[in-house]
Design a protein around this motif. Structure first.
Motif, PDB file in Angstrom:
ATOM      1  N   ALA A  31       0.838  -1.205   0.000  1.00  0.00           N
ATOM      2  CA  ALA A  31       0.000   0.000   0.000  1.00  0.00           C
ATOM      3  C   ALA A  31       0.872   1.253   0.000  1.00  0.00           C
ATOM      4  O   ALA A  31       0.538   2.256  -0.626  1.00  0.00           O
ATOM      5  CB  ALA A  31      -0.915  -0.014   1.215  1.00  0.00           C
ATOM      6  N   GLN A  32       2.010   1.179   0.675  1.00  0.00           N
ATOM      7  CA  GLN A  32       2.861   2.377   0.749  1.00  0.00           C
ATOM      8  C   GLN A  32       3.811   2.522  -0.429  1.00  0.00           C
ATOM      9  O   GLN A  32       4.096   3.628  -0.858  1.00  0.00           O
ATOM     10  CB  GLN A  32       3.697   2.318   2.021  1.00  0.00           C
ATOM     11  N   THR A  33       4.319   1.397  -0.914  1.00  0.00           N
ATOM     12  CA  THR A  33       5.387   1.476  -1.920  1.00  0.00           C
ATOM     13  C   THR A  33       4.859   1.633  -3.343  1.00  0.00           C
ATOM     14  O   THR A  33       5.450   2.343  -4.153  1.00  0.00           O
ATOM     15  CB  THR A  33       6.252   0.192  -1.835  1.00  0.00           C
ATOM     16  N   ILE A  34       3.780   0.926  -3.655  1.00  0.00           N
ATOM     17  CA  ILE A  34       3.310   0.908  -5.049  1.00  0.00           C
ATOM     18  C   ILE A  34       3.035   2.319  -5.602  1.00  0.00           C
ATOM     19  O   ILE A  34       3.532   2.655  -6.683  1.00  0.00           O
ATOM     20  CB  ILE A  34       2.108  -0.060  -5.208  1.00  0.00           C
ATOM     21  N   PRO A  35       2.298   3.178  -4.873  1.00  0.00           N
ATOM     22  CA  PRO A  35       2.052   4.509  -5.444  1.00  0.00           C
ATOM     23  C   PRO A  35       3.343   5.277  -5.725  1.00  0.00           C
ATOM     24  O   PRO A  35       3.458   5.947  -6.752  1.00  0.00           O
ATOM     25  CB  PRO A  35       1.220   5.210  -4.367  1.00  0.00           C
ATOM     26  N   LEU A  36       4.319   5.142  -4.826  1.00  0.00           N
ATOM     27  CA  LEU A  36       5.584   5.872  -5.016  1.00  0.00           C
ATOM     28  C   LEU A  36       6.319   5.370  -6.255  1.00  0.00           C
ATOM     29  O   LEU A  36       6.820   6.159  -7.064  1.00  0.00           O
ATOM     30  CB  LEU A  36       6.483   5.684  -3.793  1.00  0.00           C
ATOM     31  N   LEU A  37       6.362   4.064  -6.408  1.00  0.00           N
ATOM     32  CA  LEU A  37       7.086   3.520  -7.559  1.00  0.00           C
ATOM     33  C   LEU A  37       6.339   3.831  -8.858  1.00  0.00           C
ATOM     34  O   LEU A  37       6.961   4.085  -9.886  1.00  0.00           O
ATOM     35  CB  LEU A  37       7.302   2.010  -7.386  1.00  0.00           C
ATOM     36  N   LEU A  38       5.003   3.839  -8.799  1.00  0.00           N
ATOM     37  CA  LEU A  38       4.243   4.190 -10.011  1.00  0.00           C
ATOM     38  C   LEU A  38       4.506   5.633 -10.428  1.00  0.00           C
ATOM     39  O   LEU A  38       4.514   5.961 -11.603  1.00  0.00           O
ATOM     40  CB  LEU A  38       2.734   3.976  -9.779  1.00  0.00           C
ATOM     41  N   GLU A  39       4.761   6.487  -9.429  1.00  0.00           N
ATOM     42  CA  GLU A  39       5.079   7.892  -9.736  1.00  0.00           C
ATOM     43  C   GLU A  39       6.484   8.056 -10.279  1.00  0.00           C
ATOM     44  O   GLU A  39       6.872   9.143 -10.688  1.00  0.00           O
ATOM     45  CB  GLU A  39       5.049   8.709  -8.430  1.00  0.00           C
ATOM     46  N   GLY A  40       7.291   6.994 -10.151  1.00  0.00           N
ATOM     47  CA  GLY A  40       8.661   7.080 -10.666  1.00  0.00           C
ATOM     48  C   GLY A  40       9.678   7.457  -9.610  1.00  0.00           C
ATOM     49  O   GLY A  40      10.835   7.730  -9.919  1.00  0.00           O
ATOM     50  N   ARG A  41       9.252   7.481  -8.327  1.00  0.00           N
ATOM     51  CA  ARG A  41      10.181   7.879  -7.266  1.00  0.00           C
ATOM     52  C   ARG A  41      11.173   6.759  -6.959  1.00  0.00           C
ATOM     53  O   ARG A  41      10.893   5.580  -7.169  1.00  0.00           O
ATOM     54  CB  ARG A  41       9.405   8.163  -5.959  1.00  0.00           C
ATOM     55  N   ASP A  42      12.324   7.127  -6.392  1.00  0.00           N
ATOM     56  CA  ASP A  42      13.233   6.136  -5.830  1.00  0.00           C
ATOM     57  C   ASP A  42      12.744   5.824  -4.413  1.00  0.00           C
ATOM     58  O   ASP A  42      12.236   6.715  -3.725  1.00  0.00           O
ATOM     59  CB  ASP A  42      14.669   6.688  -5.740  1.00  0.00           C
ATOM     60  N   VAL A  43      12.907   4.574  -4.031  1.00  0.00           N
ATOM     61  CA  VAL A  43      12.371   4.160  -2.731  1.00  0.00           C
ATOM     62  C   VAL A  43      13.404   3.346  -1.971  1.00  0.00           C
ATOM     63  O   VAL A  43      14.096   2.503  -2.547  1.00  0.00           O
ATOM     64  CB  VAL A  43      11.082   3.317  -2.934  1.00  0.00           C
ATOM     65  N   LEU A  44      13.498   3.592  -0.680  1.00  0.00           N
ATOM     66  CA  LEU A  44      14.291   2.739   0.209  1.00  0.00           C
ATOM     67  C   LEU A  44      13.294   2.116   1.185  1.00  0.00           C
ATOM     68  O   LEU A  44      12.751   2.803   2.040  1.00  0.00           O
ATOM     69  CB  LEU A  44      15.334   3.587   0.961  1.00  0.00           C
ATOM     70  N   ALA A  45      13.019   0.839   0.978  1.00  0.00           N
ATOM     71  CA  ALA A  45      11.969   0.201   1.774  1.00  0.00           C
ATOM     72  C   ALA A  45      12.559  -0.834   2.711  1.00  0.00           C
ATOM     73  O   ALA A  45      13.395  -1.640   2.309  1.00  0.00           O
ATOM     74  CB  ALA A  45      10.948  -0.462   0.855  1.00  0.00           C
TER      75      ALA A  45
END
Ligand code: AMP
Length: 546
Positions: A31-45
């Motif tokens: 729920a937290q990561t998918i929207p960020l990755l869809l926006e193209g952001r880099d993520v440290l999870a």
């Protein structure tokens, strides 16, 4: 309220793939990561196996890949060959409706197979760092078209010494790319790697408050995925739960598990998101009034239901976080009643278990899968208790004349054994005494079989079976678990013990005193089958009537 997959703005075809896999709603990390990755952001999870992390990075990739272009658009690096294969498989399943081509590349597999795949053109490569680097060096893998890189289990990759390989690979991907770094822990080295390669990364951690667990006995069983059903049925057979809920992760698993359990003779009601309200009510009613002994459910389906308190909660799959764990096990041990919660954990999920334990401030006790011998022994114990209860209530005395007449031709032992046999369904019943022949894999039973000992003290001397157990464990110092059937007669007793402990008992025989009476112990007859009767005509055997 928890978001749905549709709320995460995934396309209908991807939603269809998710539904086919039986996922009902996103896990917290998804729920937290998918929207960020869809926006193209880099993520440290920060997430470990068992949290749904794979789909958390796989779904945005599946969604964003341009399937019309057969070139490598995403690269996933994983520490081990098994993880690479697993991730590739999940990615393939999640991308099935979009026709996503995924290729795993790892050390140990012949190059030509991987080369063929790479030449044919794939959208996603999932590989171990060493092999990916080899392909880049050989010119067989070109990363110029990669838009997304995932570092899965980054801490493990660093622990395994892959840091240089990873840096080499990251330097090969275009400047315009997205990086998602997943790691169970975030030590300094991971932070340094993130600082160096990620751009304005969003940090995702699943916030947890400190949780206190209820007064339920909490245990776990470590088992491979393929052995889970066998482990579950054995525990069910050993524990004979009054009522139990088994939680599975997906709808598909609920269906598969309830089908298998039903085919093995358990009555199970299965509940998940595809079962409509009216059916659910019917199934729940069957569970409440005991027509179904087990309720198999996904967590989501169970959430809104008024389920009565159960004696056992099984987590057939480890929950994705501590909240879910607490919620699930809260179905048992309510209002001060006794409850057991047993969680199945695969070796890969041990870190997720440790994480949950950390959050709930409690360690789960490890239990082993019961052997067929344990189950048979437990059944005999139960049977023994009901026989003693029947003897003590004198309810069975109406049959005394019949036994009397039979006893003129057969030993009381034979008469009693035949009666128990019939009471347990005769030829159609379950007669699983813990015999080595039936359970060759069961060490506790096969280790040399059983020895029957003869004691010249019996009921008439005021001795009861528990006195024998006490004497054997305290004086001869053998574990109670090595003692088998105890047959008490008027003036003698036959006791079975595991063959390996028999010498200890015989050695201390001179020290055994019951009610002030010195007792002699001798070996009656070596027997591998506890049900076998002792040799006729041997020293005062059961034929010798009182
Ligand atoms: P992972 O943490 O990625 O190793 O995933 C653990 C397991 O959870 C895998 O068997 C997945 O198929 C399953 N899974 C992932 N996401 C979900 C979800 N939203 N609902 C149910 N199961 C899931």
């Amino acid at each position: 309220m928890a978001p749905t997959f549709a709320d995460l703005l995934l396309s209908p075809e991807v939603l269809r793939a998710i539904d086919t896999l039986g996922f009902e709603e996103p896990t917290p990390i998804q729920a937290q990561t998918i929207p960020l990755l869809l926006e193209g952001r880099d993520v440290l999870a920060q997430a470990q196996t068992g949290t749904g992390k794979t789909a958390a990075f796989a779904l945005p990739i599946v969604e964003r890949v341009d399937t019309a272009r057969r070139e490598v658009q995403a690269l996933v690096l994983a520490p081990t060959r098994e993880l690479a294969m697993q991730v590739a498989e999940s990615m393939h399943n999640l991308g099935a409706t979009r026709g996503l081509a995924v290729l795993p590349v790892y050390g140990g597999q012949a190059y030509d197979r991987q080369l063929r795949g790479l030449r044919a053109g794939v959208h996603v490569v999932v590989g171990t760092p060493g092999r990916v680097m080899d392909h880049i060096r050989r010119g067989t893998l070109n990363l110029a078209t990669v838009r997304t890189v995932v570092l899965d289990e980054a801490d493990e990759m660093l622990d395994m010494g892959f840091v240089e390989d990873i840096e080499f690979i990251l330097n090969e991907v275009p400047e315009e790319r997205q990086i998602a770094l997943f790691s169970a822990t975030v030590p300094r080295r991971i932070e340094a790697l993130a600082r160096r390669y990620l751009r304005d990364p969003q940090r995702v951690t699943i916030a947890q408050e400190a949780l206190t667990a209820p007064q339920t006995r909490q245990m776990y069983v470590e088992t491979q995925q393929r052995d889970k059903i066998e482990a579950l049925t054995r525990i069910l057979d050993l524990e004979s739960p009054g009522s139990a809920i088994v939680f599975c992760r997906t709808k598909r698993e609920v269906d598969e598990l309830s089908g298998t359990l039903q085919s093995r003779g358990y009555t199970a009601a299965a509940i998940h998101g595809d079962i409509n309200q009216a059916q659910r009510e019917r199934l729940l009613a069957a569970f409440r009034d005991g027509r179904a002994e087990l309720l198999i459910a996904t967590e989501v389906a169970a959430r809104g239901l008024d389920i009565p308190d159960v004696t056992h909660v099984f987590n057939f799959d480890i929950p994705d976080d501590a909240d879910a764990y607490i919620h699930r096990i809260g179905r048992t041990g309510r209002m001060g009643r006794k409850g057991d919660a047993i969680t199945f954990v695969t070796p890969r999920e041990m870190r997720q278990l440790r994480f949950i334990e950390n959050q709930i401030h409690k360690n789960l006790r490890q239990i082993r899968v019961p052997t067929p011998g344990d189950i048979a022994a437990r059944r005999q114990e139960t049977l023994r208790a009901s026989l003693i209860a029947a003897i003590e209530s004198s309810a069975a005395s109406v049959y005394a004349p019949l036994v009397e007449s039979l006893a003129s031709e057969h030993s009381p032992l034979e008469v009693a054994a035949a009666a128990i046999y019939l009471a347990n369904g005769g030829a159609n019943g379950r007669h699983d005494a813990p015999t080595p022949e039936e359970h060759p894999e069961d060490e506790s039973v096969t280790e040399g079989g059983m020895t029957r000992l003869f004691l010249d003290t019996g009921r008439k001397h005021g001795v009861r079976p528990h006195d024998v157990v006490a004497a054997f464990t305290e004086v001869a110092e053998i574990p109670a678990s090595t003692i088998g059937t105890i047959d008490m007669f008027g003036d003698f007793t036959l006791v079975e013990v595991q063959r390996r402990v028999a010498p200890a008992v015989l050695e201390r025989a001179g020290l055994l005193v019951f009610n002030g009476r010195e007792t002699h112990v001798t070996a009656a007859r070596e027997s591998r089958d506890p049900r076998e009767k002792p040799a006729p005509g041997r020293k005062p055997g059961p034929r010798k009537r009182k």
